[in-house]
Design a protein around this motif. Structure first.
Motif, short mmCIF file in Angstrom:
data_model
loop_
_atom_site.label_atom_id
_atom_site.label_comp_id
_atom_site.label_asym_id
_atom_site.label_seq_id
_atom_site.Cartn_x
_atom_site.Cartn_y
_atom_site.Cartn_z
N ASP A 62 56.19 50.80 20.85
CA ASP A 62 54.91 51.52 20.75
C ASP A 62 54.11 51.53 22.05
OD1 ASP A 62 55.38 52.03 17.99
OD2 ASP A 62 54.63 50.04 17.49
N VAL A 63 54.70 51.11 23.16
CA VAL A 63 54.02 51.16 24.46
C VAL A 63 54.68 52.26 25.29
CG1 VAL A 63 53.46 49.92 26.57
CG2 VAL A 63 53.51 48.71 24.37
N PRO A 64 53.92 53.25 25.77
CA PRO A 64 54.51 54.31 26.60
C PRO A 64 55.15 53.73 27.85
CG PRO A 64 52.31 54.94 25.88
CD PRO A 64 52.48 53.49 25.51
N VAL A 65 56.40 54.08 28.11
CA VAL A 65 57.10 53.50 29.26
C VAL A 65 56.41 53.89 30.57
CG1 VAL A 65 59.33 53.32 28.11
CG2 VAL A 65 58.76 55.41 29.34
N ALA A 66 55.87 55.10 30.64
CA ALA A 66 55.22 55.54 31.87
C ALA A 66 53.94 54.77 32.16
CB ALA A 66 54.93 57.04 31.80
N ALA A 67 53.34 54.16 31.12
CA ALA A 67 52.09 53.41 31.29
C ALA A 67 52.33 51.94 31.58
CB ALA A 67 51.21 53.56 30.04
N MET A 68 53.58 51.49 31.48
CA MET A 68 53.86 50.08 31.74
C MET A 68 53.68 49.76 33.22
SD MET A 68 57.38 49.35 29.62
CE MET A 68 57.39 49.04 27.88
N PRO A 69 53.17 48.58 33.57
CA PRO A 69 53.21 48.17 34.97
C PRO A 69 54.65 48.20 35.47
CG PRO A 69 51.86 46.67 33.66
CD PRO A 69 52.56 47.57 32.68
N PRO A 70 54.87 48.64 36.71
CA PRO A 70 56.25 48.80 37.19
C PRO A 70 57.12 47.57 37.03
CG PRO A 70 54.73 49.87 38.69
CD PRO A 70 53.89 49.13 37.67
N ARG A 71 56.59 46.39 37.30
CA ARG A 71 57.41 45.18 37.18
C ARG A 71 57.75 44.89 35.72
NH1 ARG A 71 57.92 41.59 41.31
NH2 ARG A 71 57.79 39.80 39.90
N THR A 72 56.80 45.14 34.83
CA THR A 72 57.07 44.94 33.41
C THR A 72 58.15 45.90 32.94
OG1 THR A 72 54.79 44.23 33.01
CG2 THR A 72 56.05 44.99 31.10
N ARG A 73 58.05 47.16 33.37
CA ARG A 73 59.06 48.15 32.99
C ARG A 73 60.42 47.79 33.57
NH1 ARG A 73 56.42 52.58 34.38
NH2 ARG A 73 57.30 52.69 36.46
N ALA A 74 60.45 47.30 34.80
CA ALA A 74 61.72 46.94 35.44
C ALA A 74 62.39 45.75 34.77
CB ALA A 74 61.50 46.65 36.93
N ARG A 75 61.60 44.90 34.13
CA ARG A 75 62.18 43.78 33.37
C ARG A 75 62.67 44.24 32.01
NH1 ARG A 75 57.80 40.81 35.81
NH2 ARG A 75 56.48 41.16 33.95
N ALA A 76 62.07 45.29 31.46
CA ALA A 76 62.42 45.76 30.12
C ALA A 76 63.57 46.74 30.12
CB ALA A 76 61.20 46.40 29.45
N ILE A 77 63.70 47.53 31.21
CA ILE A 77 64.70 48.59 31.29
C ILE A 77 65.51 48.43 32.57
CG2 ILE A 77 65.13 51.07 31.34
CD1 ILE A 77 62.39 51.49 30.07
N ALA A 78 66.81 48.26 32.44
CA ALA A 78 67.71 48.25 33.59
C ALA A 78 68.46 49.57 33.62
CB ALA A 78 68.69 47.09 33.51
N TYR A 79 68.69 50.10 34.81
CA TYR A 79 69.28 51.43 34.96
C TYR A 79 70.37 51.39 36.01
CZ TYR A 79 69.56 56.40 36.31
OH TYR A 79 70.01 57.67 36.61
N LEU A 80 71.57 51.82 35.62
CA LEU A 80 72.69 51.96 36.55
C LEU A 80 72.97 53.44 36.69
CD1 LEU A 80 74.88 50.66 38.31
CD2 LEU A 80 76.34 50.59 36.29
N ALA A 81 72.67 53.99 37.86
CA ALA A 81 72.75 55.43 38.07
C ALA A 81 74.20 55.89 38.20
CB ALA A 81 71.97 55.82 39.32
N GLN A 82 74.40 57.15 37.93
CA GLN A 82 75.72 57.77 38.12
C GLN A 82 76.12 57.66 39.58
OE1 GLN A 82 75.81 61.82 36.78
NE2 GLN A 82 77.62 62.32 37.97
N GLY A 83 77.35 57.21 39.82
CA GLY A 83 77.86 57.12 41.19
C GLY A 83 77.18 56.07 42.03
#
Length: 255
Positions: A62-83
């Protein structure tokens, strides 16, 4: 951690790529994001990771991802990009340790808890034997596992991976999918962009089929990968079968 998308639209430049996508993703699920080239799969995962602007709501618990503090979002979501790659001569253990940056205060060294998370990620991805190696000396398949270990080291509740098995031989494809499955079995959520429909059918709990930026099908692999959907969306006929370990074998184009 529950992921919720409600009436999401996203554009690249002046072109709308994602159209009115709504999804509910509970914790502890392995979601395969499938569809033909240009269907919007990468754009959707980038929107979830808050890497591109979007309309509509994307929320974690229920928390908008775009409104999360960047460090909080980076701990909650990990992203491995294509290539994703590594173009610098860096020791494998140090590369994997970069996954802990969201957890570290500025100019602080990794704490014992961080070192333990790095060790768990390397064990899960089966790259412990490469610990002291220069990542540039590894094969493509080995390097892919190391980069995945870096993402796993975040120990995020949500892991987004974009075509993690592209350009790998079958042995290493199965290895990567096994790693992702084990990560999910530990209670976390993975959303993987996949082109190999057999791997998607075998490993994923649920498949979301995109077509021209919209959700065409959403359900169990046998519900999404029907002959009608394959013909309409992929424009192919395929053999579908298997007991437990399903497969999808394209045999002909329909146009």
């Amino acid at each position: 951690m529950r992921l919720s998308l409600s009436h999401v639209h996203a554009a690249l430049g002046q072109t709308r790529v994602i159209r009115d996508v709504s999804l509910e993703v509970p914790g502890g699920a392995f979601i395969g994001l499938i569809g033909p080239n240009g269907a919007g799969k990468t754009t959707l995962v980038r929107a979830v990771a808050a890497l591109i602007p979007h309309e509509g709501r994307i929320e974690l618990d229920d928390v908008p991802v775009a409104a999360m503090p960047p460090r909080t979002r980076a701990r909650a979501i990990a992203y491995l990009a294509q290539g994703a790659g590594s173009h610098w001569p860096l020791e494998v253990s140090r590369l994997v340790a970069l996954g802990r940056l969201p957890h570290l205060a500025p100019f602080r060294q990794p704490a014992p808890a961080d070192e333990a998370a790095i060790a768990r990620a390397m064990a899960l991805a089966d790259v412990e034997n490469f610990r002291g190696r220069d990542v540039l000396t590894l094969s493509g398949g080995e390097r892919a596992r190391v980069l995945l270990a870096r993402a796993l080291a975040v120990e995020a509740e949500l892991l987004l991976v974009d075509e993690p098995v592209a350009s790998l031989d079958p042995y290493h494809q199965l290895g990567i999918m096994d790693v992702l499955r084990r990560y999910v079995d530990r209670g976390r959520t993975v959303i993987a962009v996949l082109h190999d429909l057999s791997l998607a059918a075998r490993y994923c709990d649920r498949l979301v089929l995109l077509d021209e930026g919209a959700v065409k099908a959403d359900g169990r692999p046998d519900e999404a990968l029907t002959p009608a959907n394959l013909e309409e969306v992929y424009r192919i006929r395929a053999l579908i079968g298997g007991e437990g370990e399903r497969f999808v074998l394209p045999v002909a184009r329909t146009d």
